[in-house]
Scaffold this active site. Structure first.
Site, PDB file in Angstrom:
ATOM      1  N   GLU A 125      -1.041  -1.634  -6.046  1.00 15.16           N
ATOM      2  CA  GLU A 125      -2.298  -0.982  -6.401  1.00 15.16           C
ATOM      3  C   GLU A 125      -2.094  -0.184  -7.683  1.00 15.16           C
ATOM      4  OE1 GLU A 125      -5.903   1.204  -3.880  1.00 15.16           O
ATOM      5  OE2 GLU A 125      -3.827   1.329  -3.201  1.00 15.16           O
ATOM      6  N   ASP A 165       0.863  -1.186   0.000  1.00 18.19           N
ATOM      7  CA  ASP A 165       0.000   0.000   0.000  1.00 18.19           C
ATOM      8  C   ASP A 165       0.896   1.232   0.000  1.00 18.19           C
ATOM      9  OD1 ASP A 165      -2.606   1.441   0.336  1.00 18.19           O
ATOM     10  OD2 ASP A 165      -1.680   2.037   2.238  1.00 18.19           O
ATOM     11  N   ASP A 188      -3.373   1.452   7.050  1.00 18.09           N
ATOM     12  CA  ASP A 188      -2.500   1.109   5.932  1.00 18.09           C
ATOM     13  C   ASP A 188      -2.169  -0.378   5.891  1.00 18.09           C
ATOM     14  OD1 ASP A 188      -2.472   3.793   5.221  1.00 18.09           O
ATOM     15  OD2 ASP A 188      -0.745   4.228   6.491  1.00 18.09           O
TER      16      ASP A 188
END
Length: 370
Positions: free
Chosen positions: A273, A189, A355
């Site tokens: 991502e 992340d 997170d």
């Protein structure tokens, strides 16, 4: 990995005054030919609605060299001029395939000063590199050795805004081979407070390289703004600003290389991502911090190193609710603002770090799509 990987090795070098003059003229001619060809191809489309090709551009270059106005193009090696036409062709191909926007003209002040030489335009002998139109080899600072027996297939010479000269040699590197398989997989992340948060719970601190030199950079930019336009003092002040930017970029690149290599070596599967960084930069409150984090550069490094070493990289859809989904029970918590860093799932009472939870969900989504 069955085939040998081609890898570019980049070094600094210190040209003599004559070599610097020759290279500067080559950079100018490369930029001139690129702009002439782009203008000619644009006008040809406007008049005849026909796509011009590299072969036509090459024929135009021959005609331009015969004119009195552009006779100076004959003073530099013809190979970099042909290569810039190939680069323009690649730009048009990407535009036609809707992978990029329409090619733009090169600016003397803003565009990268570089020239590409193929094998016929340089001599590599006894570890020394001599470019076409030069009678002496380049004085290269060998910060690391080339692979044993390497023969460069392409050489790219460039000069950065800080006035530093670089040569990049593309060679076949037999030392790059697939690493032994490991069982580990990691979800990543990306963030600003922490550069990366891993699904293992580890948080990698954001060095904030730009912020560390922000005061020094601001002072240099104020000094630049006070100089008279086109003066020698303005050129010196511009060079001072460029050197600070170069220092920031060098430190950032070094950190990202070390981090990406570690992630690829330790994990068989890396899940990231699929962020739209270009759109995120429109948020003027965060644009500076996002640019300093260099997420796009880090992703690129992870992807090509994974291809080198036989690892897998998966990208999760940017709209996947990784932050709001409980990694324990799967419940989506819709009422979560950006300021919430730790939250408790209403369904299973699991306590999540925002997170770390997102990284776990990114990993799970990537493995599900594998």
């Amino acid at each position: 990995m069955g085939e040998v990987v081609k890898r570019a090795y980049k070094y600094r070098f210190h040209p003599t005054p004559g070599q610097a003059d020759q290279l500067n003229r080559t950079f100018g001619c490369v930029r001139k030919v690129y702009n002439l060809a782009l203008d000619a191809r644009t006008r040809a489309w406007a008049v005849d609605r026909q796509r011009s090709t590299y072969v036509q551009s090459s024929a135009w270059l021959t005609e331009w060299k015969r004119t009195e106005e552009l006779a100076f193009l004959n003073e530099v090696s013809s190979v970099p001029l042909q290569q810039t036409l190939r680069h323009l062709q690649a730009g048009f191909a990407a535009f036609w395939d809707k992978r990029s926007r329409y090619p733009r003209f090169k600016s003397k002040r803003k565009s990268r000063a570089s020239a590409e030489y193929t094998r016929s335009a340089f001599r590599w002998r006894d570890g020394q590199l001599t470019l076409a139109k030069m009678d002496a080899p380049l004085t290269i600072v060998w910060s690391r050795p080339l692979p044993t027996g390497a023969q460069p297939s392409t050489v790219t010479v460039s000069r950065d805004p800080a006035g530093r000269w670089f040569v990049s040699m593309l060679v076949e590197d037999p030392s790059i081979a697939a690493l032994p398989p490991v069982g580990a997989a990691v979800g990543i992340d990306a963030g600003i407070t922490s550069l990366l948060t891993l699904s293992t719970g580890e948080k990698i601190t954001n060095p904030r390289h730009e912020r560390a030199d922000r005061r020094k950079l601001a002072k240099a930019q104020r000094n630049l703004s006070r100089k008279a336009k086109d003066s020698a003092n303005r050129a010196k002040a511009r060079l001072a600003v460029a050197r600070i930017h170069a220092r920031i970029a060098d430190r950032r690149r070094d950190h990202l290389h070390k981090l990406s290599t570690r992630l690829v070596r330790e994990n068989q599967t890396v899940v990231i991502e699929d962020l739209s960084v270009r759109n995120m930069l429109r948020n003027h409150s965060l644009a500076r911090a996002i640019s300093d984090a260099a997420w796009t550069q880090l992703r690129s490094m992870i992807e090509y190193k994974a291809a080198w070493y036989g690892r897998q990289v998966f990208a999760v859809d940017r709209w996947h609710p990784s932050t709001k989904t409980c990694s324990a029970c799967g419940r989506i918590n819709t009422a979560m603002t950006l300021g919430v860093r730790v939250w408790t799932c209403p369904g299973c009472d699991a306590v999540h770090d925002r997170d770390v939870n997102a990284a776990k969900n990114i990993l799970a989504a990537g493995l599900a799509e594998r």
